[in-house]
Design an enzyme around this catalytic site. Structure first.
Site, PDB file in Angstrom:
ATOM      1  N   THR A 180      30.695  79.724  68.424  1.00  0.00           N
ATOM      2  CA  THR A 180      29.502  79.510  69.301  1.00  0.00           C
ATOM      3  C   THR A 180      29.074  80.542  70.242  1.00  0.00           C
ATOM      4  O   THR A 180      29.900  81.187  70.703  1.00  0.00           O
ATOM      5  CB  THR A 180      29.886  78.096  70.274  1.00  0.00           C
ATOM      6  OG1 THR A 180      30.868  78.607  71.130  1.00  0.00           O
ATOM      7  CG2 THR A 180      30.254  76.800  69.330  1.00  0.00           C
ATOM      8  N   TRP A 441      17.868  62.061  89.012  1.00  0.00           N
ATOM      9  CA  TRP A 441      17.801  63.066  87.956  1.00  0.00           C
ATOM     10  C   TRP A 441      16.671  63.661  87.473  1.00  0.00           C
ATOM     11  O   TRP A 441      15.638  62.844  87.538  1.00  0.00           O
ATOM     12  CB  TRP A 441      18.692  62.405  86.557  1.00  0.00           C
ATOM     13  CG  TRP A 441      20.173  61.944  86.877  1.00  0.00           C
ATOM     14  CD1 TRP A 441      20.781  60.668  87.021  1.00  0.00           C
ATOM     15  CD2 TRP A 441      21.293  62.864  86.971  1.00  0.00           C
ATOM     16  NE1 TRP A 441      21.914  60.719  86.925  1.00  0.00           N
ATOM     17  CE2 TRP A 441      22.386  62.256  87.008  1.00  0.00           C
ATOM     18  CE3 TRP A 441      21.370  64.099  87.085  1.00  0.00           C
ATOM     19  CZ2 TRP A 441      23.613  62.708  87.465  1.00  0.00           C
ATOM     20  CZ3 TRP A 441      22.657  64.796  87.186  1.00  0.00           C
ATOM     21  CH2 TRP A 441      23.720  64.000  87.387  1.00  0.00           C
TER      22      TRP A 441
HETATM   23  P1  AMP Z   1      24.584  75.558  68.940  1.00  0.00           P
HETATM   24  O1  AMP Z   1      26.360  75.363  68.834  1.00  0.00           O
HETATM   25  O2  AMP Z   1      24.498  77.160  69.248  1.00  0.00           O
HETATM   26  O3  AMP Z   1      23.933  75.173  67.542  1.00  0.00           O
HETATM   27  O4  AMP Z   1      24.199  75.002  69.876  1.00  0.00           O
HETATM   28  C1  AMP Z   1      24.096  73.563  70.160  1.00  0.00           C
HETATM   29  C2  AMP Z   1      23.297  73.124  71.243  1.00  0.00           C
HETATM   30  O5  AMP Z   1      21.835  72.997  70.961  1.00  0.00           O
HETATM   31  C3  AMP Z   1      23.447  71.425  71.226  1.00  0.00           C
HETATM   32  O6  AMP Z   1      24.448  70.945  72.027  1.00  0.00           O
HETATM   33  C4  AMP Z   1      22.033  71.006  72.062  1.00  0.00           C
HETATM   34  O7  AMP Z   1      22.130  71.297  73.301  1.00  0.00           O
HETATM   35  C5  AMP Z   1      20.957  72.057  71.327  1.00  0.00           C
HETATM   36  N1  AMP Z   1      20.239  71.718  70.188  1.00  0.00           N
HETATM   37  C6  AMP Z   1      20.421  71.726  69.201  1.00  0.00           C
HETATM   38  N2  AMP Z   1      19.584  71.178  68.464  1.00  0.00           N
HETATM   39  C7  AMP Z   1      18.623  70.407  69.070  1.00  0.00           C
HETATM   40  C8  AMP Z   1      17.279  69.925  68.869  1.00  0.00           C
HETATM   41  N3  AMP Z   1      16.802  69.454  67.894  1.00  0.00           N
HETATM   42  N4  AMP Z   1      16.984  69.259  70.389  1.00  0.00           N
HETATM   43  C9  AMP Z   1      17.412  69.685  71.539  1.00  0.00           C
HETATM   44  N5  AMP Z   1      18.478  70.374  71.545  1.00  0.00           N
HETATM   45  C10 AMP Z   1      19.040  70.745  70.442  1.00  0.00           C
END
Ligand code: AMP
Length: 538
Positions: A180, A441
């Site tokens: 990540t 919030w």
């Molecule tokens: P990653 O592990 O780098 O793919 O990041 C994941 C994070 O990206 C999630 O926990 C969300 O906060 C954000 N995320 C992924 N897809 C979306 C989406 N369609 N809309 C809003 N946030 C998203």
């Protein structure tokens, strides 16, 4: 029933046997390289032979440092089908993070694109586990002399004999590893299994989902180093879709031209891609009528951008949501049949949500009192998942595992959401980005969305900052659209917000910047903005 292992080789075999004539087109700096599934499969089998010849065996980790291209796709299948683990490395990490993850993963071999090799060079002598580098380039491109024992990919394939995928693997065999993008501390690794990615591929191919099918021409713009390329490479080969790979550093114009020339039907990527693409499409004449859907994921997409695509360009946008820990896709924003006749504004609000959970995964939302929230679109809580393609731990990291997985077997996303009466999930914020102003919030995401609906705003990013009176208050960073830089004012934006949000949501300050800092996968980096703000730089 039979004990039939769910292996990625099933997807590969299905692709090569049933859809041998289907096409893979891969953009290079010279043009478009094109071949059939049959040619692709032949090369994958030889690559497996080559890997075996290099001593790669079950459980070994093989890294890739590569663009979305045909060679990367070959490695995507060859490594797991040998029982080894494919570790896709994010090209945009800093040298220290890169060295950390390569060493933490214990990569034995790394496949690296020749144009991005210089990014690894500065710390190449600090990678004690890497036995060999294979340079992804045409045969005539010599391997750099200073890279001891490195091989050219094409020469390697030419000299290797084909071997068949292993059928004796357990479906629980690890097949992939991804880290990540850490916001603090070291990156965290997630191991994927054949079973998990097999089921994830099936779920993404379902009609009430992304609906990937044989008749699609699919172009993953999302980097293949970002969470299994959202599973598209595996699913696409399994269903027999034509595949278009955008290659090194594609610009919005390159992407639009590929869609036009290859008659792409489905394209997937992050919002930053769509911002650039919308500009190109609104300013130049291109035929993108082949597009069935744009799949947005990785970050929320502003309503205004969905509307631009749908109304001005004529292409629907559908959201997918997920994380590295969830393989990644866990929700998709398709519209239930009973809601399709709603007025456009209401439909748009549903499309701006993250969607419904996929067939196969369970979710729950836990409120601040530790109880599940009501599905009323108002109460907020943390979104949690469990299911066959959700990680159960972080790789070699018991401390982070303890913090992120509950004792009763759920993964904590740290995304704060509401759920409406129909079950649509809306991300209000990341836990750490939610702003509490005067005890109430404020959703930074919602505020950004509203600001980005202003016709003169290209990008808006909101963070919470300490405030004497309210505890915390929102401040907004704004990139004005071309032609309005220097003329857009904070008064204009504050008055635009006045009719649209509660008064305590109106940012305490607006900073006009030329660019919002982005993370290594292209999302707004609120951490950088917060750090800058706290050190007095805006
Ligand atoms: P990653 O592990 O780098 O793919 O990041 C994941 C994070 O990206 C999630 O926990 C969300 O906060 C954000 N995320 C992924 N897809 C979306 C989406 N369609 N809309 C809003 N946030 C998203």
């Amino acid at each position: 029933m039979m004990e039939y292992p769910l292996l990625l080789s099933h997807l590969f075999n299905r692709g090569r046997k049933l859809f041998a004539k289907k096409q893979i087109a891969s953009r290079t700096l010279e043009g478009v390289f094109r071949y059939t599934y049959a040619d692709f499969a032949g090369r994958v089998l030889r690559l497996m032979g080559a890997l075996k010849g290099m001593g790669v065996k079950e459980g070994d980790v093989v890294g890739t440092f590569a663009w979305n291209d045909f060679r990367h796709l070959e490695i995507y299948f060859a490594v797991p089908m040998l029982g080894a683990i494919l570790h896709t490395i994010n090209l945009r990490l800093f040298p220290d993070q890169l060295a950390y993850i390569i060493n933490h993963a214990e990569d034995k071999v790394i496949f690296v694109g020749d144009d991005i090799l210089p990014l690894l060079k500065p710390f190449i002598d600090k990678l004690p586990n890497v036995e060999r580098f294979v340079v992804l380039a045409e045969k005539e491109n010599a391997v750099p002399e200073d890279l001891e024992g490195a091989l050219n990919y094409e020469t390697l394939l030419e000299t290797a004999g084909p071997i068949e995928p292993r059928q004796d693997l357990s479906e629980w065999t690890p097949c992939g590893l991804c880290y990540t993008t850490a916001t603090s501390g070291n990156p965290k690794g997630v191991i994927y299994t054949h079973r998990g990615l097999f089921l994830h591929s099936m779920a993404t191919g379902m009609v009430d989902s992304a609906g990937l099918s044989e008749s699609d021409v699919v172009m993953p713009v999302v980097p293949m180093f970002h969470v299994n390329g959202w599973g598209i490479p595996f699913a696409a080969v399994g269903v027999g879709a034509n595949i278009v790979l955008p290659g090194p550093k594609p610009t919005p114009k390159d992407l639009v031209e590929l869609i036009e020339a290859e008659r792409v039907t489905t394209v997937a990527g992050l919002p930053t891609v769509w911002v650039g693409m919308a500009d190109t499409l609104l300013n130049e004449r291109h035929d993108v009528s082949s597009l069935r859907v744009i799949v947005n994921g990785g970050a929320a997409i502003p309503k205004a951008l969905i509307e631009t695509f749908e109304k001005k360009i004529g292409v629907p946008i559908m959201q997918g949501y997920g994380m590295t820990e969830t393989s990644p896709i866990v929700t998709v924003g398709w519209i239930k049949s009973g809601l399709r006749e709603l007025p456009y504004d209401e439909l748009l609000s549903i499309k701006a949500k993250q969607g419904l959970p996929l067939f196969g995964v369970d979710f729950r939302v836990v409120g601040p009192d530790g109880k599940e929230i009501a599905w009323n679109g108002k109460e907020i809580g943390e979104l949690q998942f469990r299911g066959p393609w959700i990680a159960k731990e972080y790789f070699k990291d018991p401390e982070m595992t303890k913090a992120s997985f509950t004792a009763d077997g759920w993964f904590r996303t740290q995304d704060i959401v509401t759920v409406d009466e129909e079950g649509y999930i809306l991300i209000v914020d990341r836990e750490r980005d939610l702003i509490k102003s005067g005890g109430e919030w404020v959703s930074s995401l919602d505020l950004e969305n509203t600001l980005m609906a202003h016709p003169k705003v290209a990008e808006a990013c909101v963070i919470g900052v300490p405030d004497e009176k309210w505890g915390e208050c929102p401040v907004a960073y704004i990139v004005a659209r071309k032609g309005f830089q220097g003329s857009l004012t904070k008064e204009e934006l504050a008055s635009f917000l006045k009719d649209r949000v509660a008064s305590f949501w109106i940012p305490g300050a607006f900073y006009f910047v030329s660019e919002i800092p982005k993370t290594s996968v292209g999302k707004f980096s609120k951490r950088i903005l917060r750090d800058r703000y706290l050190s007095g730089i805006v």
